[in-house]
Design a protein around this motif. Structure first.
Motif, short mmCIF file in Angstrom:
data_model
loop_
_atom_site.label_atom_id
_atom_site.label_comp_id
_atom_site.label_asym_id
_atom_site.label_seq_id
_atom_site.Cartn_x
_atom_site.Cartn_y
_atom_site.Cartn_z
N MET A 1 0.84 -1.19 0.00
CA MET A 1 0.00 0.00 0.00
C MET A 1 0.88 1.24 0.00
N ASN A 2 0.55 2.22 -0.84
CA ASN A 2 1.33 3.43 -0.90
C ASN A 2 1.10 4.27 0.35
N GLU A 3 2.20 4.80 0.88
CA GLU A 3 2.09 5.63 2.08
C GLU A 3 1.48 6.97 1.72
N ARG A 4 0.61 7.45 2.59
CA ARG A 4 -0.01 8.75 2.37
C ARG A 4 1.01 9.85 2.58
N SER A 5 0.84 10.94 1.85
CA SER A 5 1.77 12.06 1.97
C SER A 5 1.51 12.82 3.26
N HIS A 6 2.51 13.58 3.69
CA HIS A 6 2.32 14.36 4.92
C HIS A 6 1.26 15.44 4.71
N GLN A 7 1.10 15.92 3.44
CA GLN A 7 0.06 16.92 3.19
C GLN A 7 -1.33 16.31 3.41
N ALA A 8 -1.51 15.06 2.95
CA ALA A 8 -2.81 14.41 3.11
C ALA A 8 -3.11 14.16 4.58
N ILE A 9 -2.12 13.75 5.33
CA ILE A 9 -2.31 13.50 6.76
C ILE A 9 -2.55 14.80 7.50
N ARG A 10 -1.84 15.85 7.11
CA ARG A 10 -2.07 17.16 7.72
C ARG A 10 -3.53 17.59 7.55
N GLU A 11 -4.08 17.44 6.33
CA GLU A 11 -5.45 17.85 6.09
C GLU A 11 -6.45 16.96 6.82
N ALA A 12 -6.12 15.67 6.95
CA ALA A 12 -7.00 14.77 7.70
C ALA A 12 -7.05 15.16 9.17
N ILE A 13 -5.89 15.49 9.73
CA ILE A 13 -5.84 15.91 11.13
C ILE A 13 -6.54 17.25 11.31
N ARG A 14 -6.33 18.16 10.36
CA ARG A 14 -7.00 19.45 10.43
C ARG A 14 -8.52 19.29 10.45
N GLU A 15 -9.03 18.36 9.63
CA GLU A 15 -10.47 18.11 9.57
C GLU A 15 -10.99 17.57 10.90
N ARG A 16 -10.21 16.70 11.53
CA ARG A 16 -10.63 16.13 12.82
C ARG A 16 -10.66 17.19 13.91
N ILE A 17 -9.74 18.14 13.82
CA ILE A 17 -9.76 19.24 14.79
C ILE A 17 -10.96 20.14 14.53
N SER A 18 -11.20 20.46 13.26
CA SER A 18 -12.33 21.34 12.90
C SER A 18 -13.67 20.72 13.28
N SER A 19 -13.76 19.39 13.19
CA SER A 19 -15.02 18.72 13.50
C SER A 19 -15.27 18.61 14.99
N GLY A 20 -14.27 18.94 15.81
CA GLY A 20 -14.44 18.88 17.26
C GLY A 20 -14.01 17.58 17.89
N GLU A 21 -13.44 16.68 17.08
CA GLU A 21 -12.98 15.41 17.66
C GLU A 21 -11.93 15.67 18.73
N TRP A 22 -11.05 16.63 18.49
CA TRP A 22 -10.11 17.09 19.51
C TRP A 22 -10.44 18.55 19.80
N THR B 1 8.01 9.82 10.67
CA THR B 1 8.52 11.09 10.14
C THR B 1 7.47 11.82 9.30
N THR B 2 6.60 11.05 8.65
CA THR B 2 5.53 11.66 7.86
C THR B 2 4.54 12.38 8.76
N VAL B 3 4.20 11.74 9.88
CA VAL B 3 3.32 12.38 10.86
C VAL B 3 3.99 13.62 11.44
N ASN B 4 5.28 13.50 11.72
CA ASN B 4 6.01 14.64 12.29
C ASN B 4 5.93 15.85 11.37
N ARG B 5 6.11 15.63 10.07
CA ARG B 5 6.03 16.73 9.11
C ARG B 5 4.63 17.33 9.06
N ALA B 6 3.61 16.48 9.15
CA ALA B 6 2.23 16.97 9.12
C ALA B 6 1.95 17.82 10.36
N LEU B 7 2.38 17.35 11.51
CA LEU B 7 2.14 18.09 12.76
C LEU B 7 2.94 19.38 12.78
#
Length: 230
Positions: A1-22, A43-49
């Motif tokens: 499986m191809n690893e997701r880019s840090h940009q994609a993970i960044r936007e996924a995390i941003r959406e979870r924050i916006s939705s109130g999950e955190w 390291t990919t998560v680190n770049r996203a954060l």
């Protein structure tokens, strides 16, 4: 499986924050847990954060973890300029003129900025950036040699340290200050202006994680305008 880019993970995390999950102030999962969840390298998560922290959405503290900011702050983003491109954008021909290239013991103030040990040696460079043969800016730079492999062999008479470092040495963060000061003898000679002329000065230090790479002062001739975005 191809690893997701840090940009994609960044936007996924941003959406979870916006939705109130955190919620604001909430402690987020650690990098290892997020890497497992997203099936990617830590390291990919680190770049996203890191990107979200730079955007002012989260706050990261060593040993204290990552929290959603109580009040998100929109931060101005300052991109390190490539001086060659600045000059060429005016329609002028660019050329760097290396005035000084030496490896010496770093002065105390420089050693403190670069987090060097006492008596450590550093690369000291002074360069005049020319536009159609006339001085455009004067750069006084110190480089942590251990943090910039290959710089001692770099063709700095042909390519400025500004451009070489941006192409060869990554950075994760930096500190930038803007000041105005009268030209001293060194600056007036390099920029061909009268002593006491008002200069715009950019003072910058950059680092990669906990290793400081370079610190420099860039002196612009009177009348220079800085453009950026917020």
């Amino acid at each position: 499986m191809n690893e997701r880019s840090h940009q994609a993970i960044r936007e996924a995390i941003r959406e979870r924050i916006s939705s109130g999950e955190w919620a604001p102030g909430a402690l987020m999962p650690g990098e290892a847990d997020l890497a497992d969840e997203y099936q990617c390298a830590r390291t990919t998560v680190n770049r996203a954060l890191q990107s979200l922290a730079e955007d002012g959405l989260i706050e990261r503290k060593r040993r204290a973890g990552t929290r959603v900011k109580e009040i998100p702050v929109k931060r101005a983003r300052f991109d390190i300029p490539l001086i060659r491109q600045e000059v060429e954008a005016t329609g002028a021909q660019y050329r760097p003129h290396l005035l000084l290239h030496e490896i010496i013991e770093a002065p105390d103030a420089v050693a403190a900025r670069l987090r060097l040990k006492t008596s450590a040696r550093a690369l000291h460079l002074q360069t005049v950036h020319l536009a159609d043969g006339a001085p455009y800016a004067f750069e006084d730079r110190w480089v942590n040699i251990d943090a910039a492999p290959g710089i001692l062999d770099a063709p700095l008479e042909e390519m400025s340290a500004n451009e070489w470092l941006l192409k060869q040495v990554p950075y994760s963060s930096g500190d930038v200050a803007f000041t105005a000061a009268p030209a001293g003898p060194r600056e007036s000679a390099a920029l061909d202006v009268a002593e006491g002329a008002a200069l715009f000065i950019l003072d910058r230090t950059t680092w990669l994680e906990d290793r400081h790479v370079t610190t420099m002062k860039l002196f612009y001739r009177p009348g220079h305008t800085l453009h950026s975005r917020v």
